[in-house]
Design an enzyme around this catalytic site. Structure first.
Site, PDB file in Angstrom:
ATOM      1  N   PHE A 293      25.609  15.220  35.514  1.00  0.00           N
ATOM      2  CA  PHE A 293      27.011  15.260  35.105  1.00  0.00           C
ATOM      3  C   PHE A 293      27.160  15.857  33.712  1.00  0.00           C
ATOM      4  CE2 PHE A 293      26.375  11.570  37.837  1.00  0.00           C
ATOM      5  CZ  PHE A 293      27.371  11.717  38.775  1.00  0.00           C
ATOM      6  N   ASP A 294      28.183  16.666  33.546  1.00  0.00           N
ATOM      7  CA  ASP A 294      28.704  16.927  32.210  1.00  0.00           C
ATOM      8  C   ASP A 294      29.473  15.664  31.809  1.00  0.00           C
ATOM      9  OD1 ASP A 294      29.611  18.361  29.889  1.00  0.00           O
ATOM     10  OD2 ASP A 294      31.522  18.637  30.913  1.00  0.00           O
ATOM     11  N   LYS A 295      29.603  15.411  30.513  1.00  0.00           N
ATOM     12  CA  LYS A 295      30.278  14.166  30.096  1.00  0.00           C
ATOM     13  C   LYS A 295      31.789  14.333  29.959  1.00  0.00           C
ATOM     14  CE  LYS A 295      30.197  12.626  25.812  1.00  0.00           C
ATOM     15  NZ  LYS A 295      31.640  12.425  25.502  1.00  0.00           N
TER      16      LYS A 295
END
Length: 600
Positions: A293-295
């Site tokens: 995941f990107d945050k």
């Protein structure tokens, strides 16, 4: 009707001549369309099911087994009719989307009045009126008015969304109350709704890996059945046995079983805010080992706020005006948070702006060199960070802040701590992913390690890596793939396009944005994270359903062929009846995917 007449004439009146001639006409009428399909297939050097049935019916006709030839053609044609009817039902997602596509719009004319026109007459820039209960005709921006819009056709979510001035609206959505005027931004096929229809059509017409394997298998299997039938005839001299084998060996259920699962599953996704862009997605996604995941904007809402701040030196008001002048030119979420925090202030002309990827911005403001960015950029610019500043940075990071530092002419002036809120329900959704068999959940972010660790602990992630530039994220994904893992990457579809591209499955959190739709393999409409477990569960169900259909199809053929040699009751008509029944079984099994819902 001819078959009914034949049996009535024989059983009720004992008229054998009418019986035979009615069956002969029935056989000829029935085999004609099948023979045409067989001829067309042979012209392109394909031995299709139609070829087997045509040879079998012709053989039965030649040996004067008119009952078999007539009944086999009837069952084959009736089965084909039912297949088409049932397959059309599985394409209900396309049908539903097409039916709700806007056809007319109220357009502002030169005389200042609104006139109802065909949707084709609406151009970009036109002003349209949308009344209560009407469908929004185009993608546009609200000019005046307000109301609540049901965006289920775009996002799969039926809860109405409030729309006011400057809000974005999408074609195909319904204004449940209120009246709004909008300016058309995208029309026709260029609208989000138009692109969704196009994507679902392309996905349903594309072939999955399993489907391509079945196509290759059928290409060789069908001629093999024909050769086997010829061998049986040469050995046994029993023509009826040979043509019965041709009928029983038809791979109809095998050929239709996988496409129906594919079409029904993609249709389910389209109705639930999940766009699977192609059937190729299914195999890899259903076996995914790691989800990365990107945050910001993915695990978090993407609307960060300034929560901590420290000033160093004098002339702070002037420094803040410099900072606001630089940051207002950026679309980065942290920049927007800074501008929002500073509020109204004097703005200066910004020159020679240089964007440092993964670092920040360097610019000239009123003759001063202003550097805005993270700690790495300050160190790169050789801005002194004394012990007090280092302590402040450590404290800010422990609180989970993203840091924005500002220096003027090589001297640090401002340290800001900015935090984003975790999306509601994300923790529960991540647990669902684990229960679906995902082995590792990883967050990669350009933020400092402390911030990323805080998010990872709160959400129970497997790994967390901060200070990651876009190329670092891509390299990390490539490393996982080199270890033999199937990797899905979830990002916003804008900044993370390299990672979306390199991952086995790129998943974009996108409110129908062009970039999200173009870049990824899967789009979660309206940036709804809860669609992710549904998407994974759906692809797993599709893969299982395909396997079930293959087992059913192959199993039926093996049982039928075995029964020819080891039973007394098997004949062409019974074989064709069982054959068509197996096709309907696999179709109905595939249609179960239309009702798929991830259980809690």
């Amino acid at each position: 009707m001819l078959i009914v007449i034949a049996f009535i004439s024989k059983l009720s009146f004992g008229n054998v001549d009418v019986f035979h001639w009615a069956l002969i006409f029935a056989s000829v009428l029935g085999v004609a369309p099948i023979a045409i399909q067989a001829y067309q297939a042979l012209k392109v050097k394909v031995v299709s099911i139609d070829v087997l049935v045509t040879i079998a019916v012709t053989g039965a006709f030649l040996i004067k087994n008119f009952e078999e030839s007539a009944i086999v053609t009837l069952l084959f044609l009736f089965g084909a009719f039912l297949e088409q009817r049932t397959l059309n039902k599985t394409r209900s997602a396309i049908k539903e989307l097409t039916e709700i596509a806007p056809q007319r719009a109220l357009k502002l004319m030169e005389n200042g009045k609104f006139k109802e026109v065909e949707i084709d007459e609406v151009d970009v820039g036109d002003i349209l009126l949308v009344k209560t209960g009407a469908r929004v005709p185009v993608d546009g921006t609200v000019l005046t008015g307000e109301g609540y819009i049901n965006e289920a056709s775009i996002t799969g979510e039926s809860v109405p969304v409030s729309k006011k001035k400057d809000a974005q609206v999408y074609a195909g959505t319904i204004l449940e109350n209120g009246t709004i005027q909008i300016v058309a931004d995208r029309v026709g096929e260029d609208t989000t709704f138009g692109k969704i229809i196009e994507l679902v059509e392309e996905a349903q017409d594309s072939k999955s890996e399993t489907e391509r394997f079945i196509d290759r298998f059928s290409k060789y299997y069908t001629p093999a059945v024909l050769v086997f039938g010829i061998i049986v005839w040469l050995v046994t001299r029993d023509i009826e046995l040979a043509i019965t084998i041709l009928v029983l060996g038809c791979p109809g259920a095998l050929v239709i079983g996988v496409p129906v699962s594919n079409v029904a599953g993609i249709g389910n996704g389209a109705r639930n805010g999940v766009l699977l862009k192609a059937s190729e997605v299914i195999n890899d996604f259903s076996k995914v080992d790691a989800v990365v995941f990107d945050k910001t904007g993915t695990l978090t809402i993407g609307n960060p706020k300034v929560v901590d701040i420290e000033f160093y030196g004098n002339d702070i008001d002037e420094v803040l005006s410099y900072l606001a002048s630089v940051e207002r030119e950026s679309d980065h979420p942290l920049a927007k948070a800074v501008v929002e925090y500073i509020g109204s202030t004097k703005l200066h002309t910004v020159k020679n702006t240089e964007v440092v990827k993964g670092g920040g911005i360097i610019a000239q403001v009123d003759g001063h060199r202003v550097v805005v960015g993270n700690v790495a950029l300050m160190e790169q610019e050789k801005v002194p960070l004394n012990e007090k500043v280092r302590e402040d940075i450590a404290q800010f990071e422990q609180k989970g802040n993203s840091l924005v530092l500002t220096s003027v002419d090589g001297e640090l002036k401002v340290l800001m701590g900015i935090r984003d809120q975790i999306r509601p329900g994300v923790k529960e959704d991540l647990q669902k992913l684990k229960s679906l068999g995902v082995k590792s959940l990883v967050v990669l972010s350009g933020d400092n390690q402390g911030t990323v660790d805080l998010v990872a602990r709160e959400l129970g992630l497997t790994e967390a890596h901060g200070h990651m530039l876009p190329e670092d994220k891509s390299a990390y994904i490539a490393k996982l793939q080199a270890e033999g893992q199937i990797v899905a990457f979830v990002g916003d579809g804008v900044n993370d396009s390299p990672s979306l591209a390199i991952a086995n499955i790129g998943i974009a959190m996108g409110s129908g944005t062009d970039v999200a739709i173009e870049t990824s393999d899967v789009v979660l409409m309206n940036s709804d994270f809860s669609r992710l477990p549904h998407a994974l569960g759906l692809t797993k169900a599709m893969a299982n359903n395909m396997r079930q259909n293959i087992v059913i199809a192959v199993g039926v053929v093996l049982v039928l062929l075995a029964s020819v040699f080891f039973s007394e009751w098997m004949n062409m008509s019974i074989g064709m009846l069982v054959h068509e029944a197996s096709i309907l079984v696999v179709i109905l099994n595939g249609m179960r995917l239309l009702r798929y819902k991830l259980s809690d």
